[in-house]
Motif scaffolding. Structure first.
Motif, PDB file in Angstrom:
ATOM      1  N   GLU A 116      42.924  51.982  41.236  1.00 39.20           N
ATOM      2  CA  GLU A 116      41.898  51.056  41.717  1.00 39.20           C
ATOM      3  C   GLU A 116      42.328  49.619  41.429  1.00 39.20           C
ATOM      4  N   HIS A 117      41.703  48.680  42.133  1.00 39.20           N
ATOM      5  CA  HIS A 117      42.088  47.274  42.021  1.00 39.20           C
ATOM      6  C   HIS A 117      41.014  46.444  41.328  1.00 39.20           C
ATOM      7  N   PHE A 118      41.469  45.436  40.600  1.00 38.62           N
ATOM      8  CA  PHE A 118      40.557  44.485  39.973  1.00 38.62           C
ATOM      9  C   PHE A 118      40.150  43.456  41.026  1.00 38.62           C
ATOM     10  N   VAL A 119      38.912  43.583  41.494  1.00 41.98           N
ATOM     11  CA  VAL A 119      38.353  42.684  42.505  1.00 41.98           C
ATOM     12  C   VAL A 119      37.060  42.089  41.931  1.00 41.98           C
ATOM     13  N   ARG A 120      36.451  41.212  42.665  1.00 40.18           N
ATOM     14  CA  ARG A 120      35.174  40.634  42.230  1.00 40.18           C
ATOM     15  C   ARG A 120      34.177  41.755  41.928  1.00 40.18           C
ATOM     16  N   GLY A 121      33.574  41.718  40.750  1.00 36.99           N
ATOM     17  CA  GLY A 121      32.590  42.722  40.353  1.00 36.99           C
ATOM     18  C   GLY A 121      33.151  43.917  39.613  1.00 36.99           C
ATOM     19  N   THR A 122      34.477  44.050  39.539  1.00 38.53           N
ATOM     20  CA  THR A 122      35.070  45.148  38.777  1.00 38.53           C
ATOM     21  C   THR A 122      34.783  44.954  37.298  1.00 38.53           C
ATOM     22  N   VAL A 123      34.503  46.068  36.610  1.00 38.26           N
ATOM     23  CA  VAL A 123      34.294  46.041  35.165  1.00 38.26           C
ATOM     24  C   VAL A 123      35.479  46.759  34.524  1.00 38.26           C
ATOM     25  N   GLY A 124      36.170  46.058  33.634  1.00 39.00           N
ATOM     26  CA  GLY A 124      37.344  46.617  32.974  1.00 39.00           C
ATOM     27  C   GLY A 124      37.210  46.545  31.467  1.00 39.00           C
ATOM     28  N   MET A 125      38.009  47.335  30.783  1.00 40.50           N
ATOM     29  CA  MET A 125      38.007  47.352  29.320  1.00 40.50           C
ATOM     30  C   MET A 125      38.997  46.321  28.781  1.00 40.50           C
ATOM     31  N   ARG A 127      41.359  44.850  25.754  1.00 38.66           N
ATOM     32  CA  ARG A 127      42.215  45.499  24.757  1.00 38.66           C
ATOM     33  C   ARG A 127      43.158  44.475  24.156  1.00 38.66           C
ATOM     34  N   ALA A 128      43.846  44.869  23.085  1.00 42.00           N
ATOM     35  CA  ALA A 128      44.885  44.043  22.489  1.00 42.00           C
ATOM     36  C   ALA A 128      46.203  44.320  23.232  1.00 42.00           C
ATOM     37  N   GLN A 129      47.317  43.907  22.670  1.00 43.70           N
ATOM     38  CA  GLN A 129      48.622  44.129  23.307  1.00 43.70           C
ATOM     39  C   GLN A 129      48.893  45.611  23.549  1.00 43.70           C
ATOM     40  N   ASN A 130      48.486  46.448  22.606  1.00 44.96           N
ATOM     41  CA  ASN A 130      48.671  47.895  22.729  1.00 44.96           C
ATOM     42  C   ASN A 130      47.765  48.428  23.837  1.00 44.96           C
ATOM     43  N   PRO A 131      48.311  49.075  24.864  1.00 44.31           N
ATOM     44  CA  PRO A 131      47.481  49.598  25.958  1.00 44.31           C
ATOM     45  C   PRO A 131      46.420  50.603  25.492  1.00 44.31           C
ATOM     46  N   ASN A 132      46.645  51.211  24.327  1.00 43.54           N
ATOM     47  CA  ASN A 132      45.721  52.222  23.813  1.00 43.54           C
ATOM     48  C   ASN A 132      44.800  51.650  22.736  1.00 43.54           C
ATOM     49  N   SER A 133      44.356  50.413  22.915  1.00 44.08           N
ATOM     50  CA  SER A 133      43.537  49.759  21.895  1.00 44.08           C
ATOM     51  C   SER A 133      42.142  49.371  22.366  1.00 44.08           C
ATOM     52  N   ALA A 134      41.724  49.812  23.561  1.00 42.53           N
ATOM     53  CA  ALA A 134      40.369  49.497  24.027  1.00 42.53           C
ATOM     54  C   ALA A 134      39.356  50.224  23.146  1.00 42.53           C
ATOM     55  N   ASN A 135      38.225  49.566  22.899  1.00 44.25           N
ATOM     56  CA  ASN A 135      37.212  50.156  22.032  1.00 44.25           C
ATOM     57  C   ASN A 135      35.811  49.940  22.595  1.00 44.25           C
ATOM     58  N   SER A 136      35.282  48.728  22.489  1.00 46.96           N
ATOM     59  CA  SER A 136      33.919  48.464  22.951  1.00 46.96           C
ATOM     60  C   SER A 136      33.831  47.271  23.892  1.00 46.96           C
ATOM     61  N   GLN A 137      34.823  46.394  23.875  1.00 46.25           N
ATOM     62  CA  GLN A 137      34.746  45.186  24.685  1.00 46.25           C
ATOM     63  C   GLN A 137      35.099  45.463  26.145  1.00 46.25           C
ATOM     64  N   PHE A 138      34.370  44.784  27.030  1.00 54.91           N
ATOM     65  CA  PHE A 138      34.637  44.915  28.463  1.00 54.91           C
ATOM     66  C   PHE A 138      34.446  43.564  29.134  1.00 54.91           C
ATOM     67  N   PHE A 139      34.894  43.476  30.379  1.00 52.36           N
ATOM     68  CA  PHE A 139      34.784  42.223  31.124  1.00 52.36           C
ATOM     69  C   PHE A 139      34.400  42.516  32.563  1.00 52.36           C
ATOM     70  N   ILE A 140      33.761  41.516  33.174  1.00 55.38           N
ATOM     71  CA  ILE A 140      33.335  41.597  34.571  1.00 55.38           C
ATOM     72  C   ILE A 140      34.084  40.509  35.337  1.00 55.38           C
ATOM     73  N   MET A 141      34.722  40.911  36.424  1.00 54.07           N
ATOM     74  CA  MET A 141      35.553  39.990  37.192  1.00 54.07           C
ATOM     75  C   MET A 141      34.717  39.076  38.096  1.00 54.07           C
ATOM     76  N   PHE A 142      35.036  37.766  38.061  1.00 49.93           N
ATOM     77  CA  PHE A 142      34.455  36.813  39.011  1.00 49.93           C
ATOM     78  C   PHE A 142      35.244  36.824  40.319  1.00 49.93           C
ATOM     79  N   ALA A 143      36.510  37.193  40.252  1.00 47.52           N
ATOM     80  CA  ALA A 143      37.410  37.110  41.407  1.00 47.52           C
ATOM     81  C   ALA A 143      38.507  38.157  41.255  1.00 47.52           C
ATOM     82  N   PRO A 144      39.219  38.474  42.338  1.00 46.88           N
ATOM     83  CA  PRO A 144      40.321  39.434  42.236  1.00 46.88           C
ATOM     84  C   PRO A 144      41.400  38.958  41.261  1.00 46.88           C
TER      85      PRO A 144
END
Length: 195
Positions: A116-125, A127-144
Motif C-alpha cells: 500500500e502507498h502513503f497518501v493523504r489520510g494514510t495512518v502509519g506506525m 518507529r526508530a531506526q530499527n524497522p521492528n521498533s514500532a510500539n504505540s506512536q502513529f502518524f496521519i499523512m497530510f500529503a503523499p
C-alpha cells in the motif's frame, strides 16, 4: 450504458464521501474514532495489512492509553504524529523534552510492511531506526510520501474528518516539527464499544 452511468455515479459518491484510493468503510470492530478539539476523526483500521499492529493499537485504545495524548510532531505538508503514551499524556505526566521518545508498556512489534502507498489520510506506525521498533506512536499523512512506501507499517486510513486533521497545530520546521503547547487526542474509542 446503464452500467457506465452506475459506475460513474458510484465513483462520484466515493469521491464525495472522501473515500479515495483503496479506502473502504471498516466494520465497527476495526473503526477507531479520535475526538479532537474540533470534532471526531474516523479511521478505518487495516488488520488485513498489519494484524499485530492493529491489535496493539486497539488494545491501547481500550485501555484508555491514548486519551489526552499530544500531537507532539506535526510537519506542514507531511504528517501529524501522536501516540506516545509514556511521555505524551497531557493530563498526566506530559514531558515536553522526552515526548516522541516513548512508547507503551507493551512490546515493540516486528514490521508489517505492505504494498500500500502513503497518501493523504494514510495512518502509519512511527518507529526508530530499527524497522521492528514500532510500539504505540502513529502518524496521519497530510500529503503523499512515496519515500515511506514499504519502509513503514500502514495501519489504516482516515474515513471521515480529514479536514479536522488539517487543523491540528503545526510544529516548528526548524525543530523537525516539534510542537509547543500541542493539540491532543481528547478521547479515542473503537466504534464497536459504543460510547
Amino acid at each position: 450504458m446503464i452500467f457506465d452511468r452506475l459506475h460513474h455515479f458510484t465513483a462520484a459518491l466515493v469521491v464525495a464521501a472522501g473515500l479515495t484510493g483503496n479506502a473502504i468503510a471498516a466494520e465497527p470492530e476495526n473503526t477507531m474514532v479520535i475526538t479532537l478539539k474540533d470534532g471526531d476523526v474516523t479511521i478505518a483500521l487495516r488488520p488485513d495489512l498489519a494484524p499485530q499492529h492493529v491489535e496493539q493499537i486497539k488494545a491501547l485504545v481500550r485501555e484508555g492509553a491514548y486519551d489526552n495524548v499530544a500531537f507532539h510532531r506535526v510537519i506542514e505538508g507531511f504528517m501529524a504524529q501522536t501516540g506516545d503514551v509514556q511521555f505524551g499524556d497531557m493530563a498526566d505526566g506530559f514531558n515536553a523534552r522526552r515526548v516522541g521518545t516513548g512508547g507503551s508498556s507493551r512490546s515493540n512489534l516486528p514490521a508489517e510492511f505492505s504494498d500500500e502507498h502513503f497518501v493523504r489520510g494514510t495512518v502509519g506506525m512511527a518507529r526508530a531506526q530499527n524497522p521492528n521498533s514500532a510500539n504505540s506512536q502513529f502518524f496521519i499523512m497530510f500529503a503523499p510520501a512515496p519515500n515511506l512506501d514499504g519502509a513503514y507499517t500502514i495501519i489504516g486510513e482516515v474515513e471521515d474528518g480529514m479536514e479536522l486533521v488539517d487543523r491540528i497545530k503545526r510544529g516548528d520546521p526548524a525543530q523537525n516539527g516539534v510542537v509547543s503547547d500541542p493539540d491532543r487526542m481528547l478521547d479515542v474509542k473503537i466504534a464497536a464499544d459504543g460510547n
